[in-house]
Write a protein that holds these residues in place. Sequence first.
Motif, PDB file in Angstrom:
ATOM      1  N   GLY A 306       0.909  -1.204  -0.307  1.00  0.00           N
ATOM      2  CA  GLY A 306      -0.229   0.345   0.090  1.00  0.00           C
ATOM      3  C   GLY A 306       0.934   1.240   0.090  1.00  0.00           C
ATOM      4  N   ARG A 307       1.964   1.089   0.081  1.00  0.00           N
ATOM      5  CA  ARG A 307       2.719   2.291   0.342  1.00  0.00           C
ATOM      6  C   ARG A 307       3.175   2.653  -1.275  1.00  0.00           C
ATOM      7  NH1 ARG A 307       3.154   5.161   5.310  1.00  0.00           N
ATOM      8  NH2 ARG A 307       3.240   3.246   6.863  1.00  0.00           N
ATOM      9  N   PRO A 308       3.809   3.877  -1.812  1.00  0.00           N
ATOM     10  CA  PRO A 308       4.211   4.575  -2.737  1.00  0.00           C
ATOM     11  C   PRO A 308       5.456   3.346  -3.322  1.00  0.00           C
ATOM     12  CG  PRO A 308       3.211   6.500  -1.839  1.00  0.00           C
ATOM     13  CD  PRO A 308       3.243   4.664  -0.567  1.00  0.00           C
ATOM     14  N   GLN A 309       5.889   2.967  -4.554  1.00  0.00           N
ATOM     15  CA  GLN A 309       6.781   2.167  -4.627  1.00  0.00           C
ATOM     16  C   GLN A 309       8.386   3.314  -4.196  1.00  0.00           C
ATOM     17  OE1 GLN A 309       7.782  -0.834  -5.337  1.00  0.00           O
ATOM     18  NE2 GLN A 309       4.967  -1.655  -4.833  1.00  0.00           N
ATOM     19  N   ALA A 310       7.869   4.490  -4.617  1.00  0.00           N
ATOM     20  CA  ALA A 310       8.814   6.128  -4.583  1.00  0.00           C
ATOM     21  C   ALA A 310       9.362   5.572  -3.179  1.00  0.00           C
ATOM     22  CB  ALA A 310       8.481   6.420  -5.151  1.00  0.00           C
ATOM     23  N   TYR A 311       8.575   5.776  -2.454  1.00  0.00           N
ATOM     24  CA  TYR A 311       8.956   5.474  -1.346  1.00  0.00           C
ATOM     25  C   TYR A 311       9.759   4.616  -0.529  1.00  0.00           C
ATOM     26  CZ  TYR A 311       7.979   5.458   3.999  1.00  0.00           C
ATOM     27  OH  TYR A 311       8.108   5.578   5.351  1.00  0.00           O
ATOM     28  N   LEU A 312       9.182   3.274  -1.202  1.00  0.00           N
ATOM     29  CA  LEU A 312      10.335   2.171  -0.848  1.00  0.00           C
ATOM     30  C   LEU A 312      11.199   2.653  -2.034  1.00  0.00           C
ATOM     31  CD1 LEU A 312       7.435  -0.769  -0.842  1.00  0.00           C
ATOM     32  CD2 LEU A 312       8.337   0.408   1.040  1.00  0.00           C
ATOM     33  N   GLN A 314      13.751   5.531  -2.203  1.00  0.00           N
ATOM     34  CA  GLN A 314      14.544   6.283  -1.364  1.00  0.00           C
ATOM     35  C   GLN A 314      14.140   4.938  -0.292  1.00  0.00           C
ATOM     36  OE1 GLN A 314      14.970   8.940  -2.505  1.00  0.00           O
ATOM     37  NE2 GLN A 314      15.519  10.647  -0.385  1.00  0.00           N
ATOM     38  N   TRP A 315      13.396   4.992   0.093  1.00  0.00           N
ATOM     39  CA  TRP A 315      13.976   4.259   1.934  1.00  0.00           C
ATOM     40  C   TRP A 315      15.619   3.567   1.696  1.00  0.00           C
ATOM     41  CZ3 TRP A 315      14.698  -0.933   3.062  1.00  0.00           C
ATOM     42  CH2 TRP A 315      15.235  -0.626   4.487  1.00  0.00           C
ATOM     43  N   ALA A 316      14.960   2.363  -0.044  1.00  0.00           N
ATOM     44  CA  ALA A 316      16.217   1.376   0.385  1.00  0.00           C
ATOM     45  C   ALA A 316      17.506   1.809  -0.284  1.00  0.00           C
ATOM     46  CB  ALA A 316      15.515   0.409  -1.017  1.00  0.00           C
ATOM     47  N   ASN A 317      17.334   3.376  -1.417  1.00  0.00           N
ATOM     48  CA  ASN A 317      18.656   4.071  -1.840  1.00  0.00           C
ATOM     49  C   ASN A 317      18.583   4.604  -0.302  1.00  0.00           C
ATOM     50  OD1 ASN A 317      17.721   3.428  -3.831  1.00  0.00           O
ATOM     51  ND2 ASN A 317      16.303   5.449  -4.859  1.00  0.00           N
ATOM     52  N   GLN A 318      18.583   5.440   0.832  1.00  0.00           N
ATOM     53  CA  GLN A 318      18.905   5.766   1.776  1.00  0.00           C
ATOM     54  C   GLN A 318      20.024   4.775   2.510  1.00  0.00           C
ATOM     55  OE1 GLN A 318      19.178   9.002   2.432  1.00  0.00           O
ATOM     56  NE2 GLN A 318      18.249   9.499   0.031  1.00  0.00           N
ATOM     57  N   VAL A 330      21.696   1.447  -7.382  1.00  0.00           N
ATOM     58  CA  VAL A 330      20.778   0.187  -7.552  1.00  0.00           C
ATOM     59  C   VAL A 330      19.787   0.550  -8.474  1.00  0.00           C
ATOM     60  CG1 VAL A 330      19.985  -1.396  -6.140  1.00  0.00           C
ATOM     61  CG2 VAL A 330      22.150  -0.307  -5.723  1.00  0.00           C
ATOM     62  N   GLU A 331      19.398  -0.669  -8.612  1.00  0.00           N
ATOM     63  CA  GLU A 331      18.000  -0.890  -9.880  1.00  0.00           C
ATOM     64  C   GLU A 331      17.096  -2.031  -8.774  1.00  0.00           C
ATOM     65  OE1 GLU A 331      17.087   0.374 -12.435  1.00  0.00           O
ATOM     66  OE2 GLU A 331      18.737   1.769 -12.264  1.00  0.00           O
ATOM     67  N   TRP A 332      16.152  -1.507  -8.249  1.00  0.00           N
ATOM     68  CA  TRP A 332      15.155  -2.566  -7.012  1.00  0.00           C
ATOM     69  C   TRP A 332      14.464  -2.933  -8.306  1.00  0.00           C
ATOM     70  CZ3 TRP A 332      18.163  -2.483  -3.196  1.00  0.00           C
ATOM     71  CH2 TRP A 332      18.629  -1.307  -2.450  1.00  0.00           C
ATOM     72  N   GLY A 420      12.210   9.312   8.336  1.00  0.00           N
ATOM     73  CA  GLY A 420      13.370  10.583   8.671  1.00  0.00           C
ATOM     74  C   GLY A 420      14.216   9.711   7.894  1.00  0.00           C
ATOM     75  N   GLN A 421      14.443   8.129   7.815  1.00  0.00           N
ATOM     76  CA  GLN A 421      15.465   8.249   6.952  1.00  0.00           C
ATOM     77  C   GLN A 421      15.854   8.290   5.247  1.00  0.00           C
ATOM     78  OE1 GLN A 421      14.841   3.921   8.214  1.00  0.00           O
ATOM     79  NE2 GLN A 421      16.684   4.074   8.136  1.00  0.00           N
ATOM     80  N   CYS A 422      14.274   8.581   5.079  1.00  0.00           N
ATOM     81  CA  CYS A 422      14.393   8.855   4.017  1.00  0.00           C
ATOM     82  C   CYS A 422      14.363  10.751   3.466  1.00  0.00           C
ATOM     83  CB  CYS A 422      12.882   9.216   3.031  1.00  0.00           C
ATOM     84  SG  CYS A 422      12.279   7.433   2.959  1.00  0.00           S
ATOM     85  N   LEU A 423      14.077  11.005   5.091  1.00  0.00           N
ATOM     86  CA  LEU A 423      14.374  12.825   4.723  1.00  0.00           C
ATOM     87  C   LEU A 423      15.448  13.111   5.218  1.00  0.00           C
ATOM     88  CD1 LEU A 423      11.376  14.228   6.217  1.00  0.00           C
ATOM     89  CD2 LEU A 423      11.881  14.061   4.352  1.00  0.00           C
ATOM     90  N   ARG A 424      16.455  11.962   5.402  1.00  0.00           N
ATOM     91  CA  ARG A 424      18.062  12.419   6.101  1.00  0.00           C
ATOM     92  C   ARG A 424      17.949  12.749   7.554  1.00  0.00           C
ATOM     93  NH1 ARG A 424      21.571  13.931   1.071  1.00  0.00           N
ATOM     94  NH2 ARG A 424      20.843  11.677  -0.179  1.00  0.00           N
TER      95      ARG A 424
END
Length: 427
Positions: A306-312, A314-318, A330-332, A420-424
């Motif tokens: 249910g979360r936007p893929q962009a959110y996930l 962004q979290w994985a990238n951070q 990295v390509e998820w 908080g992780q996504c926003l650093r």
Amino acid sequence: MQSHCLWETTAREPSPDTARLGHDREAAVCIVGGGITGLSTALHLAEQGIDSVLLEAGESVASGGSGRNVGLVNAGLWIPPDDIVEALGWADGERVNQILGAAPAAVFDIIERYAIDCSATRTGTLHLGHSAKGCGELARRHDQLASRGAPVTLVEGEACHALTGTRRIQAALLDERAGTLNPAAYTRGLARAAVEQGARLFTCSAAKGIKRDGGRWRVTTEHGSVTAPHVVLATNAYTCDEWNQVKQHFFPGHFFQVASQPLEGDAAERILPQRQGAWDTRMVLSSIRRDDQGRLILGSLGQGEGRPQAYLEQWANQVQRRYFPELGKVEWQTSWTGRIGFTPDHTLRLFEPQPGILAASGYNGRGLTTGSVVGKGFAHFIASGDDALLPLPLKRHAPIRARGLRSAAYESGFTLYHAGQCLRVVT
């Protein structure tokens, strides 16, 4: 990035042929739930010549949390051994520490005896100290585990960097008892072994209720029923029905994962080169592992569906950039979520809701090994009346209060932390 469970699509172990329950049947034991606990119970009953019928609501036995977890073959519970003793008392606490400390060996024994093709590794797991406070916690855990004879090593400095592939981690606790596997393949393998030994498995057969039928229990489904003197409720975090008393003994949570495309190159090969599974000491942990095709798989507590893929992404990238910046972009490939059954004291519950009915709940994220051992213990208890193989004696427990509020509080906390992780803000 797609949304499906990587383990299901990469598992080499085939799922056994099953059908929907369409008639009334009788058995020595009826098992409700086709995850690791239920399948382990069915397998170990069959090894002793005891007939069982297992009812699974989903289309396959690995469709729930048993096939969607991180695949860490961990020893013990989530909390350190001294904390377990404090929560449960000395006798029960040390019983848990001993039996679940040996749980990885029990899992690997099943894999070897039944030739389960689940990409198992036995190089241990790594608990990663992400901060000075986290490293102090690892030292405390090391001392407690080492005092009980566990083969654990606190790896620091350059040796830690070489083992983990990141300079962000200054210390890691290596537990040589543990390992990794593909959980969907392991669950399917348990099912295949149980069927080969004589257990009867039915999928698309959700239990609708249970009632007394003379001196036995009758479990009903939409198209049939099973009557048996013994029932095992092995639904844990996937318990939905009000009739099922397991629902009162956990509060639900989630764990999501994000997997990359297979990685190649020197930077990739430096990440967990011995293929240990890992997780860090963050307040809301990040799990890190590689699969047998070289993918980087990151995970954390919380709902991903249910979360936007962009959110996930962004979290994985951070997380990836924090620990492994040398990888570059990295390509998820895919993401998925499974459920966890939590308890307030972070320990499991084993109980008899009624005479002849056994139930388990609250594995708190350690279901792969715990479920395997509990299933064997349930089978032994049914066969002999002896609960010595169970991590805890069967006891009565008061229902957990405010289950919905606890779940909401956990999920809100996880979401804020990840934001908080996504926003650093959280590093």
